[in-house]
Design a protein around this motif. Structure first.
Motif, mmCIF file in Angstrom:
data_model
loop_
_atom_site.group_PDB
_atom_site.id
_atom_site.type_symbol
_atom_site.label_atom_id
_atom_site.label_comp_id
_atom_site.label_asym_id
_atom_site.label_seq_id
_atom_site.Cartn_x
_atom_site.Cartn_y
_atom_site.Cartn_z
ATOM 1 N N ASN A 96 -25.552 -43.204 -21.992
ATOM 2 C CA ASN A 96 -25.609 -43.763 -20.640
ATOM 3 C C ASN A 96 -25.879 -42.675 -19.602
ATOM 4 O O ASN A 96 -26.599 -42.897 -18.628
ATOM 5 C CB ASN A 96 -24.305 -44.489 -20.308
ATOM 6 C CG ASN A 96 -24.291 -45.918 -20.804
ATOM 7 O OD1 ASN A 96 -25.329 -46.511 -21.082
ATOM 8 N ND2 ASN A 96 -23.108 -46.494 -20.942
ATOM 9 N N LYS A 155 -29.560 -41.861 -19.864
ATOM 10 C CA LYS A 155 -30.344 -42.931 -19.240
ATOM 11 C C LYS A 155 -30.181 -42.926 -17.727
ATOM 12 O O LYS A 155 -31.108 -43.290 -16.994
ATOM 13 C CB LYS A 155 -29.922 -44.289 -19.821
ATOM 14 C CG LYS A 155 -30.369 -44.502 -21.260
ATOM 15 C CD LYS A 155 -30.063 -45.896 -21.763
ATOM 16 C CE LYS A 155 -28.593 -46.117 -21.978
ATOM 17 N NZ LYS A 155 -28.314 -47.460 -22.562
ATOM 18 N N GLY A 156 -29.004 -42.490 -17.263
ATOM 19 C CA GLY A 156 -28.778 -42.388 -15.828
ATOM 20 C C GLY A 156 -29.741 -41.411 -15.168
ATOM 21 O O GLY A 156 -30.235 -41.658 -14.059
ATOM 22 N N GLN A 202 -23.177 -41.513 -15.577
ATOM 23 C CA GLN A 202 -22.727 -42.681 -16.339
ATOM 24 C C GLN A 202 -22.793 -43.954 -15.492
ATOM 25 O O GLN A 202 -23.141 -45.022 -15.990
ATOM 26 C CB GLN A 202 -21.307 -42.465 -16.842
ATOM 27 C CG GLN A 202 -21.196 -41.494 -18.001
ATOM 28 C CD GLN A 202 -19.765 -41.286 -18.428
ATOM 29 O OE1 GLN A 202 -18.948 -42.199 -18.361
ATOM 30 N NE2 GLN A 202 -19.443 -40.079 -18.858
ATOM 31 N N GLY A 247 -26.273 -45.027 -15.476
ATOM 32 C CA GLY A 247 -26.599 -45.569 -16.789
ATOM 33 C C GLY A 247 -25.975 -46.924 -17.046
ATOM 34 O O GLY A 247 -26.574 -47.781 -17.701
ATOM 35 N N ILE A 265 -28.150 -49.617 -15.281
ATOM 36 C CA ILE A 265 -29.563 -49.302 -15.444
ATOM 37 C C ILE A 265 -30.478 -50.516 -15.248
ATOM 38 O O ILE A 265 -31.517 -50.430 -14.592
ATOM 39 C CB ILE A 265 -29.811 -48.648 -16.828
ATOM 40 C CG1 ILE A 265 -31.253 -48.198 -16.938
ATOM 41 C CG2 ILE A 265 -29.453 -49.565 -17.972
ATOM 42 C CD1 ILE A 265 -31.510 -47.380 -18.183
#
Length: 348
Positions: free
Chosen positions: A35, A38-39, A283, A286, A289
């Motif tokens: 996460n 992805k953040g 986080q 993420g 998202i």
């Protein structure tokens, strides 16, 4: 714009850790750390979309523009990879019962959330008087068209989920065969969509399949990579060489582009074994998202329709970002409540 990119880099440094010699982070692919990764990339997606409104021409922005142009579609690769990785992990743990629920718990849930977001864009378009046709609105509900919203990624992930369901419902407990069939189906989807849509619709789709295969071989990969630093360095070097060659030729074929994307993700994973980038802010990005990705154009389009963005580009960027985070939290809260009602009733 480069300043904001540097601020993102600084954010990545906060809480970062580096392992000592011959030591590795065994939880590098955990939900928490994935996460955070992805953040980082959802913020890069935000910057990329905002750039289209800002008409950047100042000298300082050239550094960011160079990075953005180089990364291109790589900024969405972690989303696809970790989707494939996560769904395969769930299949291995929960078996065929999980596979049977993919159409409802994955496909329909994402589609429902997406369609509600699309309706918000319909409302926005009516407010700012942007033209829409009924056909375009209907096609936008499945991600084939757009009425101002980001759409291609949703179409890609829906097709990936559908391919996964078909493959594993047929192959049942044969995970390697299921992964093979999923990959073949995705290749077929790429060949079909390439006839009708621009390259960004499909040129990173195989990274979803890479996530599935990585989940299957993760234990073996970890045993090899985490023996010694020298082995890890050799693998980084090999992936780096392949990455260089794929990137050099990515304009020649979609398959070079797919290879570039896969090797980009493998390098990111390898570095994650030694360097942990993880903090609460990343986080948070993420965890939200989907909503950040889908809703960010709402404030961008509204502000752009009422103000001359090119005169105050950075005020536009900051304002759009803050509003996006606010509506993303509201949207996710509402979707959680809706999911509780819809899926609880289905379960009963």
């Amino acid at each position: 714009m480069t300043v904001f990119l540097l601020l993102l880099v600084l954010l990545c440094v906060i809480g970062a850790e580096v392992k000592k010699e011959n030591e590795f982070f065994e939880d590098y692919a955990s939900l928490e750390k994935s996460n955070a990764i992805k953040g980082i990339f959802v913020v890069l997606v935000f910057f990329s979309h905002a750039k289209a409104y800002m008409h950047l021409n100042d000298a300082n922005s050239q550094y960011y523009l160079g990075v953005q142009q180089y990364l291109a579609q790589m900024i969405v690769v972690p989303f696809l990879f970790f989707s494939g990785y996560g769904i395969m992990q769930s299949i291995m743990k929960k078996g065929n019962d999980y596979v049977k629920k993919i159409p409802t718990n994955r496909l329909l849930k994402v589609l429902l959330h997406f369609d509600i977001a699309v309706l918000l864009f319909v409302i926005l378009n009516l407010i700012i008087k942007r033209e829409m046709t009924l056909g375009k609105v209907l096609w936008s509900l499945v991600g084939w068209e757009s009425i101002g919203n980001s759409n291609w990624y949703i179409l890609a992930i829906l097709l990936a989920y559908a391919a996964t369901f078909i493959a594993f419902i047929v192959c049942r407990k044969h995970h390697y065969l299921g992964a093979t069939v999923t990959t073949i189906l995705l290749i077929g989807i790429i060949l079909y969509i390439s006839k009708y849509r621009p390259g960004y619709y499909y040129n990173t789709l195989l990274t979803y399949s890479l996530g599935i295969w990585y989940a299957l071989f993760k234990d073996k990969i970890d045993k090899i990579c985490m023996k010694k630093d020298i082995i890890w360095l050799v693998l980084v070097g090999l992936c780096g060489m392949g990455y260089y060659l794929a990137h050099k030729n990515y304009t020649k074929s979609v398959w070079y582009y797919e290879l570039w994307a896969c090797l980009f993700m493998l390098l990111l994973i390898l570095f994650s074994m030694k360097i942990s980038i993880n903090n609460g802010i990343l986080q948070f990005f993420g965890n939200h998202i989907f909503s950040i990705y889908i809703l960010q154009r709402l404030p961008m389009d509204f502000i752009n329709a009422h103000y001359k963005v090119e005169k105050v580009p950075y005020i536009f960027l900051i304002t759009s970002f803050i509003i996006t985070l606010i509506i993303a939290m509201i949207f996710d809260y509402a979707m959680d409540r809706l999911d509780g009602l819809v899926w609880r009733k289905n379960k009963k």
